[in-house]
Scaffold this motif. Structure first.
Motif, short mmCIF file in Angstrom:
data_model
loop_
_atom_site.label_atom_id
_atom_site.label_comp_id
_atom_site.label_asym_id
_atom_site.label_seq_id
_atom_site.Cartn_x
_atom_site.Cartn_y
_atom_site.Cartn_z
N MET A 197 -29.86 80.02 -148.17
CA MET A 197 -29.22 81.40 -148.73
C MET A 197 -29.88 82.54 -147.79
O MET A 197 -30.84 82.80 -147.60
N ALA A 198 -28.76 83.06 -147.31
CA ALA A 198 -28.84 84.45 -146.74
C ALA A 198 -29.08 85.54 -147.39
O ALA A 198 -29.88 86.26 -147.10
N ASN A 199 -28.52 85.65 -148.40
CA ASN A 199 -28.68 86.82 -149.46
C ASN A 199 -28.24 86.38 -150.84
O ASN A 199 -27.46 85.72 -150.81
N GLY A 200 -28.65 87.13 -151.66
CA GLY A 200 -28.46 86.79 -153.24
C GLY A 200 -27.19 86.96 -153.46
O GLY A 200 -26.84 86.48 -154.66
N VAL A 201 -26.32 87.77 -152.80
CA VAL A 201 -24.88 87.89 -153.30
C VAL A 201 -24.22 86.53 -153.11
O VAL A 201 -23.40 86.37 -153.83
N GLU A 202 -24.69 85.62 -152.41
CA GLU A 202 -23.80 84.56 -152.38
C GLU A 202 -23.83 83.77 -153.59
O GLU A 202 -23.28 82.65 -153.60
N GLN A 203 -24.88 83.95 -154.52
CA GLN A 203 -25.08 83.43 -155.85
C GLN A 203 -24.26 83.94 -156.77
O GLN A 203 -24.47 83.47 -158.01
N ALA A 204 -23.57 85.01 -156.59
CA ALA A 204 -22.67 85.74 -157.56
C ALA A 204 -21.64 84.61 -158.32
O ALA A 204 -21.51 84.65 -159.50
N PRO A 205 -21.42 83.72 -157.37
CA PRO A 205 -20.27 82.41 -158.30
C PRO A 205 -21.30 81.63 -159.41
O PRO A 205 -20.58 81.40 -160.28
N VAL A 206 -22.44 81.66 -159.19
CA VAL A 206 -23.56 81.12 -160.26
C VAL A 206 -23.35 81.69 -161.64
O VAL A 206 -23.37 81.23 -162.53
N LEU A 207 -23.46 83.00 -161.49
CA LEU A 207 -23.61 83.79 -162.48
C LEU A 207 -22.03 83.93 -163.24
O LEU A 207 -22.24 83.92 -164.52
N ALA A 208 -21.10 83.98 -162.57
CA ALA A 208 -19.96 83.93 -162.96
C ALA A 208 -19.57 82.64 -163.80
O ALA A 208 -19.05 82.36 -164.74
#
Length: 184
Positions: free
Chosen positions: A31-42
């Motif tokens: 993971m380079a940044n936490g924005v990459e995990q936005a699909p997990v929240l969705a």
């Protein structure tokens, strides 16, 4: 006096929690940044609205696996899956609405509000500064872990195993996002 040990029975009872922690660690690899995990929240919100729309708590795991497939294919195509997964969640909500699933109130009506709230956080994170976006995703995941805890305790909307899995996945991933953002 015996020393406490992890028994096979305790592992069997807590497999969702253990799997959630392991899944969070796997998702966070590289993971380079936490924005990459936005699909997990969705995806987290989509699973709940899907179960509410279908009125089948047992659909939680198949819907979860469907969101994992969508996110994986999107990654392979180098496309962000957040809006795609949210679109799937909205489609499930419309399907439930067309079926007339307006009761109970903790079902489709409440899950629609949750999808809109968590979905908005995930989507906004894509369009702001990377650090702010990462913190938004982490906050959204922490909020969703509280949502998971509520649903675990009330045993509504999704099966308890999914709520327990998601609670630990969301909370662990949120902590990892904060750590990566601070260190990075």
């Amino acid at each position: 006096m015996t020393s406490p040990a992890i028994s096979a029975g305790s592992v069997r009872r807590r497999w969702p929690a253990l799997a959630g922690i392991v899944f969070a660690a796997l998702v966070a690899i590289g993971m380079a940044n936490g924005v990459e995990q936005a699909p997990v929240l969705a995806a987290a919100a989509t699973v709940y609205i899907g179960c509410a729309a279908l009125q089948k708590p047992g659909a939680a795991w198949p819907i979860f696996l469907g969101t994992v497939a969508v996110i994986t294919v999107a990654k392979l195509l180098d496309v962000d899956a957040t809006l795609i997964v949210l679109g799937c969640g909205l489609a499930l909500g419309v399907y439930g609405l067309l079926r007339g699933v307006l009761r109970p109130g903790y079902g489709l009506p409440l899950q629609t509000l949750a999808l809109l709230g968590f979905g908005a956080v995930a989507a906004i994170a894509l369009f702001v500064d990377t650090d702010l976006g990462a913190y938004l995703v982490a906050a959204g995941l922490l909020g969703h872990s509280a949502w998971d805890l509520h649903h675990y305790r009330t045993d509504r909307v999704v099966v308890r195993s999914l709520a327990e899995f998601c609670l630990l996945l969301d909370a662990t991933l949120a902590v990892l996002i904060v750590v990566v953002t601070i260190v990075g």
